[in-house]
Design a protein around this motif. Structure first.
Motif, PDB file in Angstrom:
ATOM      1  N   THR A  23     -11.911  -5.643 -10.745  1.00 55.06           N
ATOM      2  CA  THR A  23     -10.465  -4.888 -11.034  1.00 55.06           C
ATOM      3  C   THR A  23      -9.264  -5.551 -10.384  1.00 55.06           C
ATOM      4  OG1 THR A  23     -11.831  -2.715 -11.104  1.00 55.06           O
ATOM      5  CG2 THR A  23      -9.473  -2.538 -10.773  1.00 55.06           C
ATOM      6  N   THR A  24      -8.149  -5.523 -10.903  1.00 53.59           N
ATOM      7  CA  THR A  24      -6.987  -5.901 -10.221  1.00 53.59           C
ATOM      8  C   THR A  24      -6.257  -4.899  -9.577  1.00 53.59           C
ATOM      9  OG1 THR A  24      -6.508  -7.565 -12.083  1.00 53.59           O
ATOM     10  CG2 THR A  24      -4.720  -7.341 -10.681  1.00 53.59           C
ATOM     11  N   TRP A  25      -6.416  -5.040  -8.215  1.00 50.55           N
ATOM     12  CA  TRP A  25      -5.685  -4.085  -7.309  1.00 50.55           C
ATOM     13  C   TRP A  25      -4.280  -4.393  -6.861  1.00 50.55           C
ATOM     14  CZ3 TRP A  25      -7.733   0.422  -6.739  1.00 50.55           C
ATOM     15  CH2 TRP A  25      -9.060   0.615  -7.130  1.00 50.55           C
ATOM     16  N   GLU A  26      -3.417  -3.440  -6.442  1.00 56.65           N
ATOM     17  CA  GLU A  26      -2.314  -3.665  -5.672  1.00 56.65           C
ATOM     18  C   GLU A  26      -2.168  -2.865  -4.489  1.00 56.65           C
ATOM     19  OE1 GLU A  26       1.050  -4.014  -9.273  1.00 56.65           O
ATOM     20  OE2 GLU A  26       0.269  -2.133  -8.711  1.00 56.65           O
ATOM     21  N   ALA A  27      -1.744  -3.664  -3.316  1.00 58.33           N
ATOM     22  CA  ALA A  27      -1.555  -3.128  -1.974  1.00 58.33           C
ATOM     23  C   ALA A  27      -0.060  -2.455  -2.057  1.00 58.33           C
ATOM     24  CB  ALA A  27      -1.672  -3.936  -0.886  1.00 58.33           C
ATOM     25  N   CYS A  28      -0.246  -0.933  -1.435  1.00 58.56           N
ATOM     26  CA  CYS A  28       1.317  -0.230  -1.494  1.00 58.56           C
ATOM     27  C   CYS A  28       1.355   0.429  -0.135  1.00 58.56           C
ATOM     28  CB  CYS A  28       1.230   0.722  -2.595  1.00 58.56           C
ATOM     29  SG  CYS A  28       0.778   0.346  -4.308  1.00 58.56           S
ATOM     30  N   HIS A  29       2.716   0.724   0.092  1.00 58.22           N
ATOM     31  CA  HIS A  29       2.943   1.796   1.131  1.00 58.22           C
ATOM     32  C   HIS A  29       2.757   3.066   0.531  1.00 58.22           C
ATOM     33  CE1 HIS A  29       4.686  -1.107   3.730  1.00 58.22           C
ATOM     34  NE2 HIS A  29       5.515  -1.661   2.928  1.00 58.22           N
ATOM     35  N   GLY A  30       2.204   3.943   1.085  1.00 60.22           N
ATOM     36  CA  GLY A  30       1.724   5.092   0.786  1.00 60.22           C
ATOM     37  C   GLY A  30       1.543   6.378   1.738  1.00 60.22           C
ATOM     38  N   ALA A  31       1.862   7.510   1.049  1.00 61.58           N
ATOM     39  CA  ALA A  31       1.812   8.831   1.837  1.00 61.58           C
ATOM     40  C   ALA A  31       1.209   9.934   0.935  1.00 61.58           C
ATOM     41  CB  ALA A  31       3.022   9.088   2.464  1.00 61.58           C
ATOM     42  N   PRO A  32       0.398  10.969   1.567  1.00 64.88           N
ATOM     43  CA  PRO A  32       0.043  11.866   0.649  1.00 64.88           C
ATOM     44  C   PRO A  32       1.423  12.788   0.088  1.00 64.88           C
ATOM     45  CG  PRO A  32      -1.014  12.046   2.717  1.00 64.88           C
ATOM     46  CD  PRO A  32       0.114  10.958   3.008  1.00 64.88           C
ATOM     47  N   GLY A  33       1.176  13.117  -1.065  1.00 64.45           N
ATOM     48  CA  GLY A  33       2.410  14.028  -1.753  1.00 64.45           C
ATOM     49  C   GLY A  33       1.752  15.435  -2.219  1.00 64.45           C
ATOM     50  N   VAL A  34       2.457  16.135  -2.706  1.00 65.57           N
ATOM     51  CA  VAL A  34       2.335  17.643  -3.261  1.00 65.57           C
ATOM     52  C   VAL A  34       1.127  17.277  -4.496  1.00 65.57           C
ATOM     53  CG1 VAL A  34       2.908  19.845  -4.176  1.00 65.57           C
ATOM     54  CG2 VAL A  34       4.107  18.759  -2.176  1.00 65.57           C
ATOM     55  N   THR A  35       1.936  16.606  -5.323  1.00 68.68           N
ATOM     56  CA  THR A  35       0.874  16.283  -6.696  1.00 68.68           C
ATOM     57  C   THR A  35       0.173  14.917  -6.603  1.00 68.68           C
ATOM     58  OG1 THR A  35       2.926  15.031  -7.609  1.00 68.68           O
ATOM     59  CG2 THR A  35       2.794  17.725  -7.894  1.00 68.68           C
ATOM     60  N   GLY A  36      -0.138  14.355  -5.477  1.00 71.84           N
ATOM     61  CA  GLY A  36      -0.817  13.155  -5.371  1.00 71.84           C
ATOM     62  C   GLY A  36      -0.047  12.334  -4.572  1.00 71.84           C
ATOM     63  N   PRO A  37      -0.835  11.180  -4.319  1.00 77.29           N
ATOM     64  CA  PRO A  37      -0.040  10.205  -3.236  1.00 77.29           C
ATOM     65  C   PRO A  37       1.278   9.610  -3.903  1.00 77.29           C
ATOM     66  CG  PRO A  37      -1.800   9.118  -4.621  1.00 77.29           C
ATOM     67  CD  PRO A  37      -1.883  10.618  -4.728  1.00 77.29           C
ATOM     68  N   VAL A  38       2.046   9.224  -2.964  1.00 71.78           N
ATOM     69  CA  VAL A  38       3.463   8.870  -3.349  1.00 71.78           C
ATOM     70  C   VAL A  38       3.450   7.323  -2.752  1.00 71.78           C
ATOM     71  CG1 VAL A  38       6.032   9.102  -2.841  1.00 71.78           C
ATOM     72  CG2 VAL A  38       4.566  10.970  -3.042  1.00 71.78           C
ATOM     73  N   LEU A  39       3.553   6.688  -3.819  1.00 66.29           N
ATOM     74  CA  LEU A  39       3.324   4.866  -3.565  1.00 66.29           C
ATOM     75  C   LEU A  39       4.762   4.195  -3.699  1.00 66.29           C
ATOM     76  CD1 LEU A  39      -0.021   4.338  -5.372  1.00 66.29           C
ATOM     77  CD2 LEU A  39       0.392   4.884  -2.867  1.00 66.29           C
ATOM     78  N   SER A  40       4.868   3.322  -3.054  1.00 63.48           N
ATOM     79  CA  SER A  40       6.200   2.171  -3.234  1.00 63.48           C
ATOM     80  C   SER A  40       5.657   1.069  -2.768  1.00 63.48           C
ATOM     81  CB  SER A  40       7.357   2.900  -2.388  1.00 63.48           C
ATOM     82  OG  SER A  40       7.059   2.737  -0.783  1.00 63.48           O
ATOM     83  N   ASP A  41       6.657   0.042  -3.121  1.00 60.08           N
ATOM     84  CA  ASP A  41       6.598  -1.444  -2.739  1.00 60.08           C
ATOM     85  C   ASP A  41       5.017  -1.864  -2.810  1.00 60.08           C
ATOM     86  OD1 ASP A  41       7.247  -3.808  -1.689  1.00 60.08           O
ATOM     87  OD2 ASP A  41       6.961  -3.257   0.475  1.00 60.08           O
ATOM     88  N   CYS A  42       4.583  -1.628  -4.022  1.00 59.42           N
ATOM     89  CA  CYS A  42       3.462  -2.328  -4.290  1.00 59.42           C
ATOM     90  C   CYS A  42       3.359  -3.666  -4.835  1.00 59.42           C
ATOM     91  CB  CYS A  42       2.767  -1.602  -5.742  1.00 59.42           C
ATOM     92  SG  CYS A  42       2.518   0.255  -5.387  1.00 59.42           S
ATOM     93  N   ARG A  43       2.376  -4.441  -4.288  1.00 56.16           N
ATOM     94  CA  ARG A  43       2.320  -5.805  -4.432  1.00 56.16           C
ATOM     95  C   ARG A  43       0.799  -6.314  -4.761  1.00 56.16           C
ATOM     96  NH1 ARG A  43       5.864  -8.130   0.776  1.00 56.16           N
ATOM     97  NH2 ARG A  43       7.823  -6.883   0.189  1.00 56.16           N
ATOM     98  N   PRO A  44       0.472  -7.377  -5.641  1.00 59.49           N
ATOM     99  CA  PRO A  44      -0.816  -7.726  -5.890  1.00 59.49           C
ATOM    100  C   PRO A  44      -1.613  -8.125  -4.793  1.00 59.49           C
ATOM    101  CG  PRO A  44       0.835  -8.730  -7.692  1.00 59.49           C
ATOM    102  CD  PRO A  44       1.538  -7.993  -6.358  1.00 59.49           C
ATOM    103  N   ILE A  45      -2.839  -7.860  -4.736  1.00 60.75           N
ATOM    104  CA  ILE A  45      -3.718  -8.224  -3.659  1.00 60.75           C
ATOM    105  C   ILE A  45      -4.292  -9.721  -4.360  1.00 60.75           C
ATOM    106  CG2 ILE A  45      -5.970  -7.992  -2.382  1.00 60.75           C
ATOM    107  CD1 ILE A  45      -5.193  -5.145  -2.546  1.00 60.75           C
ATOM    108  N   GLY A  46      -4.006 -10.889  -3.229  1.00 63.21           N
ATOM    109  CA  GLY A  46      -4.569 -11.901  -3.928  1.00 63.21           C
ATOM    110  C   GLY A  46      -5.976 -12.322  -3.835  1.00 63.21           C
TER     111      GLY A  46
END
Length: 478
Positions: A23-46
């Motif tokens: 599976t191709t994964w991305e690493a993100c800045h994240g935080a729990p949210g009301v309707t699920g996690p809130v992600l930003s600044d996602c970048r591919p994991i090499g």
């Protein structure tokens, strides 16, 4: 041997066919949210997912299943985890956190079942939150699986069953060689018992993961134990082969084994350490076995063939060596050796009984049993008896010596009264004593010929008293 190799080839092909697509994964800045996690600044994991020493949010887009079979997210590795699919929380394994204080360590393996209603017909967003602050050691590949597979996941019961059968056989061999050592005090049987016991214990440790879903901080201890047991087996293998086929270089070979195999602890990756420890042990055992073949020592050819097969499997299938083939290969070595040892001891016992029967009428001689046969040694010509690993060495007048397959304790009661135990590994014939003298903080007993014998402190008094009643050619000096 060939059946084992064909079985390994077959299982390797099955494993290759069953390997899931990465599976191709991305690493993100994240935080729990009301309707699920809130992600930003996602970048591919090499390279690979590594949550060690940090909190890590990863995201992947996966397709919906093409059938109605239930699915689950499988996470295995040294990390606590929490997962969501399309914003729906699937569950948690421990509690990931931003620091060691915030994290609650989870299990090494976690399964998160996915409801059928959670899937979307097109693309699906899978989010996993990971953290690993309690791993103990840093792993080159901390996560072994983060993937969606059919539920329930098929267990490798056949592989586990074969491992248990091999473990049972190795434990039986450990017991058998232990009994032989208790009866005969042979060093070779003790080494073989150690080899079988170490391999059996490693098979148990290897089986812990499918049998017991342990907390992930224990994984470092488990992997360290696997490497240490593999290294122990490799060193014992060199000890056994060198002692049997190249005894004069035994010390050198053991030193090389301890140094080289111990250095594998510096290699990256525990699987890499374990495989290289085994490969180095086998490689170092091959030269003494080859010397044994050249000298036509009995048993050298099958041992050399075994080592060559072991090395071929290690080079051709390194990923299977520590997990599976290692136990089969060890069992295929120690079980035939156990049977050969039992047969050999039976023949020796019958030969000794016949020789002792013939020697009853010769009380002035000692019946010496060795690998070459039986010899009658005049007791009066024995200068000393010295312990020598599996045997005792009889030092005779004229510089001759004989190896006798007997225990030093038994000879203490068999020899006449003028033979005295002067050291835990030495019996001296007092009729040949010339002097007792101090050598620094030690004492040495000089005989009519040959090298002086060590005298232990605890036996000095008994020796002096015996010498007072024994005529000697020269004065006893203190």
């Amino acid at each position: 041997m060939w059946r084992t190799l064909l079985l390994i080839l077959f299982l390797t092909s099955l494993a290759t066919l069953a390997r899931a697509q990465d599976t191709t994964w991305e690493a993100c800045h994240g935080a729990p949210g009301v309707t699920g996690p809130v992600l930003s600044d996602c970048r591919p994991i090499g390279d690979f997912v590594d949550p060690q020493g940090q909190e890590l949010w990863i995201r992947a887009t996966i397709p919906a299943p093409s059938d109605t079979q239930p699915r689950a997210l499988y996470v295995a590795g040294v990390a606590s985890s929490e997962a969501w699919l399309n914003g729906e929380r699937l569950g948690s394994n421990g509690r990931p956190g931003a620091s060691a204080r915030d994290e609650i360590p989870g299990r090494y393996q976690a399964t998160f079942p996915i409801r059928e209603a959670a899937w979307r017909p097109d693309a699906n967003t899978l989010v996993v939150r990971l953290s690993s602050f309690h791993g103990g050691l840093r792993f080159a590949g901390p996560m072994t699986a983060i993937t969606v597979l059919p539920f329930p996941y098929p267990q490798r019961t056949a592989l586990l069953a074969v491992t248990f059968v091999a473990a049972g056989a190795l434990l039986a061999a450990t017991f058998g060689f232990g009994v032989i050592h208790a009866l005969r005090r042979t060093g070779s049987s003790l080494v073989l018992a150690g080899m079988a016991g170490v391999a059996a214990l490693q098979s148990v440790v290897e089986s812990l993961r499918p049998l017991f879903n342990y907390p992930y901080p224990l994984h470092a201890w488990r992997m360290s134990a696997i490497w240490a047991l593999a290294a122990g087996f490799a060193i014992l293998l060199v000890v056994y082969v060198a002692s049997r086929f190249l005894p004069k270089a035994r010390g050198l070979m053991i030193g090389l084994a301890v140094g080289g195999i111990g250095a594998t602890a510096l290699l990256p990756g525990f699987d890499n350490k374990t495989v290289w420890a085994l490969v180095l042990g086998v490689a170092l055992a091959i030269p003494p076995a080859a010397v044994g073949v050249r000298r036509r020592i009995p048993g050298a050819r099958p041992v050399l063939a075994y080592l060559a097969l072991f090395l071929a499997v290690a080079v051709g299938f390194p990923e299977w060596l520590a997990d599976f083939s290692y136990f089969l290969l060890v069992a295929s070595l120690v079980l035939p050796l156990l049977m050969v040892e039992v047969v050999r001891l039976g023949r020796e016992d019958r030969g000794r009984e016949a020789a002792l029967t013939r020697a009853v009428s010769l009380p002035d001689r000692l019946t010496v049993a060795s690998a070459r046969g039986v010899e009658l040694a005049p007791i009066a010509e024995i200068l000393a008896v010295v312990g020598a690993d599996d045997y005792v060495e009889l030092r005779l007048v004229g510089g001759r010596s004989l190896l006798h397959a007997a225990r030093l304790d038994a000879l203490t009661t068999q020899l006449p009264a003028n033979f005295l135990r002067v050291h835990r590994s030495v019996i001296a014939n007092l009729a040949h004593v010339r002097r007792l003298e101090r050598d620094g903080d030690r004492w040495r007993l000089h005989l009519s010929e040959g090298a002086p014998l060590p005298v232990s402190r605890s036996r000095q008094r008994a020796l002096r008293e015996a010498l007072e009643d024994t005529p000697v050619a020269e004065a006893i000096s203190a």
